[in-house]
Design an enzyme around this catalytic site. Structure first.
Site, mmCIF file in Angstrom:
data_model
loop_
_atom_site.group_PDB
_atom_site.id
_atom_site.type_symbol
_atom_site.label_atom_id
_atom_site.label_comp_id
_atom_site.label_asym_id
_atom_site.label_seq_id
_atom_site.Cartn_x
_atom_site.Cartn_y
_atom_site.Cartn_z
ATOM 1 N N PRO A 23 0.826 -1.203 -0.111
ATOM 2 C CA PRO A 23 -0.097 0.128 0.087
ATOM 3 C C PRO A 23 1.004 1.193 0.143
ATOM 4 C CG PRO A 23 -0.048 -1.135 2.068
ATOM 5 C CD PRO A 23 0.554 -2.102 1.272
ATOM 6 N N CYS A 25 0.283 5.640 0.135
ATOM 7 C CA CYS A 25 -0.516 6.723 0.116
ATOM 8 C C CYS A 25 -0.389 7.616 -1.205
ATOM 9 C CB CYS A 25 -0.056 7.643 1.517
ATOM 10 S SG CYS A 25 -0.694 6.791 2.806
ATOM 11 N N ALA A 57 -3.166 3.287 2.696
ATOM 12 C CA ALA A 57 -3.795 3.536 3.967
ATOM 13 C C ALA A 57 -5.297 4.358 3.914
ATOM 14 C CB ALA A 57 -2.974 4.244 4.896
ATOM 15 N N TYR A 184 1.304 4.734 13.604
ATOM 16 C CA TYR A 184 -0.283 5.144 13.667
ATOM 17 C C TYR A 184 -1.048 4.651 14.840
ATOM 18 C CZ TYR A 184 1.155 7.033 9.086
ATOM 19 O OH TYR A 184 2.036 7.802 8.117
HETATM 20 C C1 LIG Z 1 4.648 6.678 -1.600
HETATM 21 C C2 LIG Z 1 4.730 5.814 -0.338
HETATM 22 C C3 LIG Z 1 3.529 5.827 0.212
HETATM 23 C C4 LIG Z 1 3.325 4.889 1.244
HETATM 24 N N1 LIG Z 1 2.341 4.682 1.764
HETATM 25 C C5 LIG Z 1 2.008 3.605 2.691
HETATM 26 C C6 LIG Z 1 0.622 3.273 3.189
HETATM 27 O O1 LIG Z 1 -0.342 3.801 2.772
HETATM 28 N N2 LIG Z 1 0.485 2.246 4.020
HETATM 29 C C7 LIG Z 1 1.687 1.636 4.370
HETATM 30 O O2 LIG Z 1 1.597 0.306 5.299
HETATM 31 N N3 LIG Z 1 2.804 1.844 4.051
HETATM 32 C C8 LIG Z 1 3.237 2.883 3.047
HETATM 33 N N4 LIG Z 1 4.226 2.997 2.475
HETATM 34 C C9 LIG Z 1 5.254 1.802 2.652
HETATM 35 C C10 LIG Z 1 5.222 0.899 1.763
HETATM 36 O O3 LIG Z 1 4.016 0.148 1.808
HETATM 37 C C11 LIG Z 1 6.663 -0.033 2.032
HETATM 38 O O4 LIG Z 1 6.556 -0.722 2.969
HETATM 39 C C12 LIG Z 1 8.088 0.726 2.237
HETATM 40 O O5 LIG Z 1 7.893 1.817 0.939
HETATM 41 C C13 LIG Z 1 9.180 -0.285 2.031
HETATM 42 O O6 LIG Z 1 8.965 -0.946 0.790
HETATM 43 P P1 LIG Z 1 9.967 -0.560 -0.597
HETATM 44 O O7 LIG Z 1 11.200 -0.522 -0.361
HETATM 45 O O8 LIG Z 1 9.485 -1.787 -1.533
HETATM 46 O O9 LIG Z 1 9.120 0.426 -1.028
HETATM 47 C C14 LIG Z 1 4.396 3.725 1.642
HETATM 48 C C15 LIG Z 1 5.711 3.993 0.820
HETATM 49 C C16 LIG Z 1 5.819 5.002 -0.157
HETATM 50 C C17 LIG Z 1 6.816 4.902 -0.947
#
Ligand SMILES: Cc1cc2nc3c(=O)[nH]c(=O)nc-3n(C[C@H](O)[C@H](O)[C@H](O)COP(=O)(O)O)c2cc1C
Length: 397
Positions: A23, A25, A57, A184
């Site tokens: 997920p 945002c 989220a 959160y």
């Molecule tokens: C733009 C953006 C928005 C994010 N929004 C959420 C979110 O809504 N809920 C959540 O649990 N994690 C959120 N994250 C964290 C990601 O889901 C993920 O756990 C984190 O980026 C690490 O994974 P990655 O290295 O593959 O990006 C967000 C990350 C990014 C980059």
């Protein structure tokens, strides 16, 4: 033989493969209502080859939004806007669609990315709102001080999670992920750093976990068994006085007993003075591995997983059951199709894109140096229809 692209069941939900879009945002909603941006964003990710796409989220009540631009799911307009996205996306994609439900607690009432200055919290003139938390302590200097939640506030939010889950079901989502991490509200209740209560919702670990478990129970009680329920877990607080991985294991065991189908093991952002080590590829995989080994709960690894080979090794070596990937999908919304080709698996292109399947396009190896499409990939064996019917779980067993 790759295992990343083998099917998996999360409770009653069957997925085509073990890659989830994490997920993320988008801060693009209006009054919590999804816009065309969300349709384009989620629709495009549903054509990525991932077996599961989880929407960002989504707040269960207005005060639970991080920003004015966050999605919400507490009224009919929000439900209908999400239902439209689910309908449109499912007409063209096999991917299962999930939604993350959350409440920002004391981290609510913040600026969106587009307006962020040096401070993150909203001023009164920017439409700031009253925030809530387990205790009346702010995240940091300058941040809003939350109201310490009363028993009736707590019950209101638990009920809001269940009501949002009912709406998510009606909207057509296949999966709910409860957001219990990243500093959160649910995480705030669990950690001794942010929960200073002396009633039955604070104090001992059992008491601090109670809010998380009551939310999980309330959601499970209204969410169909044929659909999957997951929980984003804070693996540790990276703070000497905070939650440890042992605490996360206790939580995961209890979630499993409630009927939660998977845990995705993340960490961070609870308090500003946490000492979080610099991320390295697969840096949180060890957390998922412990949960999988010690509780038997299906575990998803997340965090800096970019290389398809690393993703596949994690599954092959039994360190996690699935991987959730965020930024690599924003960078490349065909990540999973390319990963499949890299791992020698026939990528599941939508019929409209069949002309760029590795064996159909002479430019593929130029676009992806080093990826050699196995000759065994068959050509044009996709249905002629431009829409896909998702095979039932039965037919895939
Ligand atoms: C733009 C953006 C928005 C994010 N929004 C959420 C979110 O809504 N809920 C959540 O649990 N994690 C959120 N994250 C964290 C990601 O889901 C993920 O756990 C984190 O980026 C690490 O994974 P990655 O290295 O593959 O990006 C967000 C990350 C990014 C980059």
């Amino acid at each position: 033989m790759s295992k990343l692209f083998s099917g998996i069941s999360l409770g009653g939900l069957r997925l085509d493969n073990r890659v989830a879009v994490s997920p993320m945002c988008q801060y693009s909603a209006v009054n919590g209502v999804a816009q065309d941006w969300h349709l384009i964003h989620l629709g495009s990710l549903a054509l990525s080859g991932a077996g599961l796409v989880i929407a960002e989220a989504t707040a269960v009540e207005a005060a639970g939004r991080i920003t004015h631009g966050c999605l919400g799911l507490w009224n009919d307009e929000q439900e209908e806007a999400l239902a439209r996205i689910v309908r449109a996306t499912k007409a063209y994609s096999h991917a299962a669609l999930g939604i993350q439900l959350g409440h920002a607690g004391r981290r609510a009432s913040c600026q969106s990315i587009s307006t962020r200055s040096t401070r993150e919290w909203l001023d009164i003139g920017e439409g700031a709102w009253q925030t809530y938390g387990p205790s009346a302590t702010s995240y940091n200097e300058g941040w809003h001080t939350p109201v310490e939640m009363t028993e009736s506030d707590i019950l209101r939010v638990i009920t809001a999670f269940a009501q949002a889950a009912r709406r998510a079901d009606r909207a057509g989502f296949d999966l709910i992920e409860i957001h219990g991490a990243h500093g959160y509200l649910i995480h705030q209740f669990m950690s001794p750093l942010t929960n200073k209560r002396t009633d039955t919702w604070g104090g001992s670990l059992d008491n601090r976990l109670r809010f998380a478990l009551e939310v999980a129970r309330a959601v499970r009680s209204v969410w169909p068994q044929s659909k999957a329920l997951g929980f984003r877990v804070n693996s540790k607080d990276w703070h000497p006085d905070g939650l440890s991985l042992d605490d996360a294991i206790v939580l995961c065991q209890a979630l499993k007993e409630i009927g939660v189908d998977y845990a995705v093991m993340s960490a961070g952002n609870l308090v500003p003075d946490a000492k979080i080590p610099r991320a390295t590829p697969g840096h949180q995989v060890a957390f998922a591995m412990r949960v999988k080994k010690e509780t038997g709960l299906t575990a998803m690894a997340v965090g800096f997983i970019v290389d398809p080979k690393l993703a596949d090794d994690i599954i092959m070596e039994g360190r996690a059951d699935m991987v959730a990937i965020g930024r690599a999908f924003l960078d490349n919304p065909r990540w999973a199709l390319h990963a499949a080709a890299t791992l020698g698996v026939d990528p599941d292109y939508p019929p409209q894109y069949v002309r760029i399947r590795p064996n159909n396009w002479i430019g593929f190896t130029t676009a992806h140096p080093g990826v050699v499409a196995p000759q065994t990939f068959k050509q044009a064996d996709r249905p002629q229809s431009t829409t896909w019917d998702r095979p039932s779980a039965e037919s895939k067993k």
